[in-house]
Design a protein around this motif. Structure first.
Motif, PDB file in Angstrom:
ATOM      1  N   THR A 285       0.834  -1.195   0.000  1.00  0.00           N
ATOM      2  CA  THR A 285       0.000   0.000   0.000  1.00  0.00           C
ATOM      3  C   THR A 285       0.873   1.250   0.000  1.00  0.00           C
ATOM      4  OG1 THR A 285      -1.738  -1.144   1.221  1.00  0.00           O
ATOM      5  CG2 THR A 285      -1.814   1.252   1.218  1.00  0.00           C
ATOM      6  N   TYR A 286       0.596   2.120  -0.954  1.00  0.00           N
ATOM      7  CA  TYR A 286       1.294   3.402  -1.051  1.00  0.00           C
ATOM      8  C   TYR A 286       0.254   4.503  -0.922  1.00  0.00           C
ATOM      9  CZ  TYR A 286       4.948   0.530  -3.157  1.00  0.00           C
ATOM     10  OH  TYR A 286       5.890  -0.430  -3.387  1.00  0.00           O
ATOM     11  N   THR A 287       0.603   5.582  -0.252  1.00  0.00           N
ATOM     12  CA  THR A 287      -0.292   6.730  -0.146  1.00  0.00           C
ATOM     13  C   THR A 287       0.393   7.943  -0.766  1.00  0.00           C
ATOM     14  OG1 THR A 287       0.541   7.231   2.065  1.00  0.00           O
ATOM     15  CG2 THR A 287      -1.469   5.923   1.933  1.00  0.00           C
ATOM     16  N   TYR A 288      -0.421   8.874  -1.229  1.00  0.00           N
ATOM     17  CA  TYR A 288       0.138  10.070  -1.857  1.00  0.00           C
ATOM     18  C   TYR A 288       0.808  10.955  -0.814  1.00  0.00           C
ATOM     19  CZ  TYR A 288       0.591  14.709  -3.696  1.00  0.00           C
ATOM     20  OH  TYR A 288       1.106  15.931  -4.037  1.00  0.00           O
ATOM     21  N   MET A 289       1.982  11.467  -1.168  1.00  0.00           N
ATOM     22  CA  MET A 289       2.669  12.481  -0.382  1.00  0.00           C
ATOM     23  C   MET A 289       3.605  13.230  -1.313  1.00  0.00           C
ATOM     24  SD  MET A 289       4.980  12.224   3.095  1.00  0.00           S
ATOM     25  CE  MET A 289       3.585  11.714   4.092  1.00  0.00           C
ATOM     26  N   VAL A 290       3.685  14.534  -1.151  1.00  0.00           N
ATOM     27  CA  VAL A 290       4.596  15.346  -1.948  1.00  0.00           C
ATOM     28  C   VAL A 290       6.022  14.859  -1.687  1.00  0.00           C
ATOM     29  CG1 VAL A 290       5.469  17.692  -2.311  1.00  0.00           C
ATOM     30  CG2 VAL A 290       3.053  17.329  -1.825  1.00  0.00           C
ATOM     31  N   ARG A 291       6.770  14.651  -2.744  1.00  0.00           N
ATOM     32  CA  ARG A 291       8.127  14.113  -2.600  1.00  0.00           C
ATOM     33  C   ARG A 291       9.039  15.033  -1.793  1.00  0.00           C
ATOM     34  NH1 ARG A 291      11.338  11.245  -7.527  1.00  0.00           N
ATOM     35  NH2 ARG A 291      12.186   9.602  -6.224  1.00  0.00           N
TER      36      ARG A 291
ATOM     37  N   PHE B 280       4.290  10.011  -5.439  1.00  0.00           N
ATOM     38  CA  PHE B 280       4.427  11.468  -5.384  1.00  0.00           C
ATOM     39  C   PHE B 280       3.754  12.232  -6.512  1.00  0.00           C
ATOM     40  CE2 PHE B 280       8.103   9.651  -7.465  1.00  0.00           C
ATOM     41  CZ  PHE B 280       8.275  10.429  -8.594  1.00  0.00           C
ATOM     42  N   GLY B 281       3.102  11.580  -7.435  1.00  0.00           N
ATOM     43  CA  GLY B 281       2.462  12.334  -8.503  1.00  0.00           C
ATOM     44  C   GLY B 281       1.597  11.452  -9.386  1.00  0.00           C
ATOM     45  N   SER B 282       0.874  12.111 -10.282  1.00  0.00           N
ATOM     46  CA  SER B 282       0.045  11.390 -11.236  1.00  0.00           C
ATOM     47  C   SER B 282      -0.248  12.289 -12.428  1.00  0.00           C
ATOM     48  CB  SER B 282      -1.263  10.939 -10.595  1.00  0.00           C
ATOM     49  OG  SER B 282      -1.992  10.151 -11.496  1.00  0.00           O
ATOM     50  N   TYR B 283      -0.385  11.653 -13.568  1.00  0.00           N
ATOM     51  CA  TYR B 283      -0.711  12.320 -14.818  1.00  0.00           C
ATOM     52  C   TYR B 283      -1.781  11.467 -15.475  1.00  0.00           C
ATOM     53  CZ  TYR B 283       0.000  13.678 -19.726  1.00  0.00           C
ATOM     54  OH  TYR B 283      -0.174  14.094 -21.013  1.00  0.00           O
ATOM     55  N   VAL B 284      -2.888  12.059 -15.859  1.00  0.00           N
ATOM     56  CA  VAL B 284      -3.998  11.291 -16.413  1.00  0.00           C
ATOM     57  C   VAL B 284      -4.380  11.865 -17.775  1.00  0.00           C
ATOM     58  CG1 VAL B 284      -6.374  10.520 -16.053  1.00  0.00           C
ATOM     59  CG2 VAL B 284      -4.839  10.796 -14.090  1.00  0.00           C
ATOM     60  N   ARG B 285      -4.570  10.972 -18.736  1.00  0.00           N
ATOM     61  CA  ARG B 285      -5.016  11.356 -20.077  1.00  0.00           C
ATOM     62  C   ARG B 285      -6.281  10.553 -20.384  1.00  0.00           C
ATOM     63  NH1 ARG B 285      -1.109   9.870 -24.761  1.00  0.00           N
ATOM     64  NH2 ARG B 285       0.263  10.509 -23.094  1.00  0.00           N
ATOM     65  N   TYR B 286      -7.346  11.249 -20.776  1.00  0.00           N
ATOM     66  CA  TYR B 286      -8.594  10.559 -21.121  1.00  0.00           C
ATOM     67  C   TYR B 286      -9.335  11.338 -22.203  1.00  0.00           C
ATOM     68  CZ  TYR B 286     -10.805  13.871 -17.860  1.00  0.00           C
ATOM     69  OH  TYR B 286     -11.230  15.003 -17.218  1.00  0.00           O
ATOM     70  N   THR B 287     -10.134  10.608 -22.972  1.00  0.00           N
ATOM     71  CA  THR B 287     -10.822  11.193 -24.111  1.00  0.00           C
ATOM     72  C   THR B 287     -12.299  10.807 -24.067  1.00  0.00           C
ATOM     73  OG1 THR B 287      -8.778  10.904 -25.366  1.00  0.00           O
ATOM     74  CG2 THR B 287     -10.752  11.435 -26.637  1.00  0.00           C
ATOM     75  N   PRO B 288     -13.128  11.604 -23.389  1.00  0.00           N
ATOM     76  CA  PRO B 288     -14.554  11.268 -23.278  1.00  0.00           C
ATOM     77  C   PRO B 288     -15.255  11.123 -24.624  1.00  0.00           C
ATOM     78  CG  PRO B 288     -13.995  13.057 -21.775  1.00  0.00           C
ATOM     79  CD  PRO B 288     -12.802  12.825 -22.648  1.00  0.00           C
ATOM     80  N   SER B 289     -14.865  11.906 -25.625  1.00  0.00           N
ATOM     81  CA  SER B 289     -15.529  11.850 -26.932  1.00  0.00           C
ATOM     82  C   SER B 289     -15.107  10.632 -27.751  1.00  0.00           C
ATOM     83  CB  SER B 289     -15.206  13.119 -27.731  1.00  0.00           C
ATOM     84  OG  SER B 289     -13.824  13.122 -28.098  1.00  0.00           O
ATOM     85  N   GLY B 290     -13.938  10.061 -27.434  1.00  0.00           N
ATOM     86  CA  GLY B 290     -13.425   8.949 -28.220  1.00  0.00           C
ATOM     87  C   GLY B 290     -12.829   9.382 -29.545  1.00  0.00           C
ATOM     88  N   ILE B 291     -12.644  10.695 -29.730  1.00  0.00           N
ATOM     89  CA  ILE B 291     -12.098  11.226 -30.979  1.00  0.00           C
ATOM     90  C   ILE B 291     -10.653  11.669 -30.755  1.00  0.00           C
ATOM     91  CG2 ILE B 291     -12.324  13.045 -32.727  1.00  0.00           C
ATOM     92  CD1 ILE B 291     -15.349  13.070 -32.077  1.00  0.00           C
TER      93      ILE B 291
END
Length: 163
Positions: free
Chosen positions: A83-89, A101-112
């Motif tokens: 188990t890992y929890t978020y914390m600023v590095r 220490f971080g996350s980057y998310v890419r998503y495309t609701p339209s599917g285009i």
């Protein structure tokens, strides 16, 4: 001569019966996963590891759209803890064996293709990791840019060194 033939038959039968089963023991139907953001669920059927960026869980883009949706979780390792929890590095209490220490998310609701959204700025979350041989079970519940994201992935993590 008859005894020799019977003996050879018996040895051959035993060797064939004891041959190592080279089949993959994983259940292909169980490999993969998904994540949900803003009420929409995205496929997550592939994961890979980079030393610089950490864990990336994504879909395999398909023709003709080639839309890629992914969640990147910046974690130092997948084998220190379950188990890992978020914390600023930069936090003095940051422990690479317990925190990401971080996350980057890419998503495309339209599917285009080209209409995707990219967000950063994780503020909270947990990452749970278990492993049996080379098959990982990864569950995450994170908040990025004020948006809650939940997901799971079961399968190999390409590029991960099994140390």
């Amino acid at each position: 001569m008859k005894k020799l033939a019977v003996l050879l038959f018996a040895v051959t039968t035993i060797l064939v019966a004891c041959k190592k089963d080279d089949k993959n023991d994983t259940n292909p139907a169980a490999i993969g996963g998904s994540y949900t953001i803003e009420g929409k669920t995205y496929a997550a059927d592939y994961a890979y590891w980079t030393g610089r960026d950490g864990l990336v869980i994504t879909n395999k883009p398909q023709a003709p759209e080639y839309v890629e949706n992914s969640v990147q979780i910046s974690v130092d390792s997948l084998y220190f803890s379950e188990t890992y929890t978020y914390m600023v590095r930069a936090n003095i209490n940051y422990d690479k064996k317990k925190n990401f220490f971080g996350s980057y998310v890419r998503y495309t609701p339209s599917g285009i293709y080209g209409e995707g959204t990219e967000i950063t700025g994780v503020t909270a979350g947990t990452l749970n990791v278990t492993r049996e041989k080379e098959i990982y079970t990864i569950k995450f519940n994170i908040t990025v840019a004020g948006r809650p994201i939940q997901g799971t992935y079961v399968g190999a993590v390409e590029g991960k060194k099994f140390e």
